[in-house]
Design an enzyme around this catalytic site. Structure first.
Site, PDB file in Angstrom:
ATOM      1  N   GLY A 128       0.629  -1.146   0.596  1.00  0.00           N
ATOM      2  CA  GLY A 128      -0.114   0.296  -0.027  1.00  0.00           C
ATOM      3  C   GLY A 128       0.764   1.190  -0.145  1.00  0.00           C
ATOM      4  N   GLY A 132      -2.096   7.584   1.001  1.00  0.00           N
ATOM      5  CA  GLY A 132      -1.492   8.994   2.049  1.00  0.00           C
ATOM      6  C   GLY A 132      -0.488   8.040   3.095  1.00  0.00           C
ATOM      7  N   ILE A 133      -1.257   7.111   3.610  1.00  0.00           N
ATOM      8  CA  ILE A 133      -0.115   7.109   4.528  1.00  0.00           C
ATOM      9  C   ILE A 133       1.099   6.412   3.806  1.00  0.00           C
ATOM     10  CG2 ILE A 133       0.504   4.997   6.589  1.00  0.00           C
ATOM     11  CD1 ILE A 133      -3.131   5.194   7.274  1.00  0.00           C
ATOM     12  N   ASP A 270      -1.767   5.619  18.959  1.00  0.00           N
ATOM     13  CA  ASP A 270      -2.558   6.098  20.248  1.00  0.00           C
ATOM     14  C   ASP A 270      -1.243   6.704  21.010  1.00  0.00           C
ATOM     15  OD1 ASP A 270      -5.552   4.999  18.435  1.00  0.00           O
ATOM     16  OD2 ASP A 270      -4.568   3.252  19.230  1.00  0.00           O
ATOM     17  N   HIS A 297      -7.919  -0.545  19.086  1.00  0.00           N
ATOM     18  CA  HIS A 297      -7.289   1.110  18.139  1.00  0.00           C
ATOM     19  C   HIS A 297      -8.471   1.626  17.536  1.00  0.00           C
ATOM     20  CE1 HIS A 297      -4.538   3.604  16.352  1.00  0.00           C
ATOM     21  NE2 HIS A 297      -5.240   2.930  14.722  1.00  0.00           N
TER      22      HIS A 297
END
Length: 433
Positions: A128, A132-133, A270, A297
């Site tokens: 991936g 965006g990540i 987190d 999460h």
């Protein structure tokens, strides 16, 4: 006194170009290619970019003797000389980024000039990598000195991302892979696989809304991992993590490759948010703050243990309520601030790179590496739970206990477990239905 010489100075030729000096028939073979072929275009680029002296050197044998054009020698059932093709491929990978058209030309199948001399280290795949990540995460992994080979995979835009990141002058060799047919090549031999693949959360969308799409993506990718690199450590980022990690576990179980020590859901964002927000309240540098975040999460499953903050400190009930709520809803805060233009991609990439670095340091043999992660666990009655884990050469060396909880945290834990149980079952049912 130095002896005078009348010998002309030899051209300074880059090492990867100098390899093209043999065999003698190779350049003549290129001249017989169609004018619009990538290989012929590459020769034209060389003609304009380098001096005639260099081109003359390219036509010389390794001993430096001029050669006459020869009839192209064909070997291995009609394929051109393999050594020459490899040399040309190494050159082509520097001068022309790989594309699907180029891959069809055997003489230009890319390899990397630096692949042989890559610094020793670990092999990492980002699945991936064009998202965006994935893009900022890939950049950060390229910067990691523990990474020797970085494979970038996606179903769109991978060649461009790969070409861009490969220009960074760091030690990792970068290779790109595009589409499902290249997934197995992207995964073969990897030590660490990071999965940010999937669609992002949009305004008004809950993490459960992501499930049907992202669950299928994670299942397909994990089937490839089970086949090609079953011993790799797998970091799952794709949301909803509370469900996608159980999906990955079920896929690996069906394939007979499941190792709970090597499957980790990334909840580091987190912790990063908790450290930042607590640092703001206390007036401290967030890098000096460490807040354990347990549970899951998503929403109320995210449980910051503010009673265990390091350095030790106390909070008012109002501060506890504010900090807990903001940490649990940090993703929504970003989604709303971007007004439909995206979700938490940059901070997530930072957190994922931070966690990946911890995994790599564990594989490298560093001691005392403790991070929070969503894993196969017996800390509670749930099969998966996020808590502190000790990382090492085998992945998870030890899952640490929760420690003492105050009344507020115990109540939050019960809420978290109820929602987590449903999310876990949803992931398991998706694979087994």
């Amino acid at each position: 006194m130095a002896r005078a010489t009348t010998e002309p100075k030899r051209a300074r030729i880059p090492s990867c170009l100098n390899e093209l000096s043999g065999p003698p028939h190779f350049c003549n073979q290129l001249l017989h290619l169609p004018s619009n072929s990538p290989a012929r275009q590459l020769c034209s680029a060389l003609s304009s970019a380098f001096s005639p002296l260099l081109l003359q050197s390219l036509r010389r044998s390794p001993a430096g003797n001029a050669t006459q054009p020869a009839t192209p020698t064909m070997e291995h059932g009609g394929r051109s000389d393999s050594a020459a093709a490899r040399r040309m491929g190494r050159l082509a990978s520097h001068l022309l980024p790989p594309t699907s058209q180029m891959e069809e030309v055997s003489i230009l199948r890319g390899s990397n000039c630096r692949a042989k001399g890559a610094a020793p280290g670990l092999k990492v795949a980002v699945l991936g990598a064009s998202g965006g990540i994935g893009q900022p995460l890939s950049l950060l992994m390229k910067m990691n000195p523990l990474v020797s080979v970085l494979h970038l995979y996606d179903v769109v835009n991978t060649p461009g991302v790969t070409a861009d990141i490969s220009h960074m002058n760091t030690g990792a060799v970068v290779r790109g892979f595009l589409g499902q047919p290249q997934l197995e090549n992207a995964l073969t031999g990897m030590d660490l696989v990071i999965i940010p693949a999937g669609i992002p959360r949009k305004p008004g969308m809950t993490r459960d809304d992501l499930f049907n799409i992202n669950a299928g993506i994670v299942r397909t990718l994990c089937e490839g991992i089970a086949k090609c690199c079953p011993n790799a450590i797998v970091n799952v980022i794709s949301n909803p993590v509370n469900s996608t990690v159980p999906i990955a576990a079920e896929v690996f179980k069906k394939a007979g490759t499941y190792n709970p020590k090597r499957l980790l859901g990334v909840t580091t964002l987190d912790v990063v948010r908790a450290n930042t927000f607590v640092g703001e309240v206390l007036g401290l540098d967030p890098r000096d703050v460490n807040v354990p975040v347990v549970g899951g999460h998503a929403g109320v499953t995210i449980l910051p243990l503010l009673s265990q903050v390091n350095p030790p400190c106390s909070f008012t009930p109002e501060e506890i309520s504010y900090l807990t709520s903001r940490i649990q809803n940090g993703g929504t805060e970003v989604v709303e601030a971007k007004a439909g233009a995206g979700s938490a991609t940059l901070s997530m990439a930072y957190a994922a790179a931070k966690f990946a670095d911890a995994c790599l340091r564990g594989l490298h043999g560093d001691a005392g590496i403790v991070e929070c992660s969503y894993v196969d666990s017996q800390v509670t009655e749930l099969p998966f739970f996020a808590s502190k884990v000790l990382l090492g050469r085998s992945g998870i060396e030890e899952i640490l206990p929760l420690g003492p909880l105050n009344e507020f945290e115990r109540a939050g834990l019960e809420k978290a477990k109820k929602e987590l149980s449903e999310s876990i079952q949803k992931g398991v049912s998706f694979v087994n239905k």
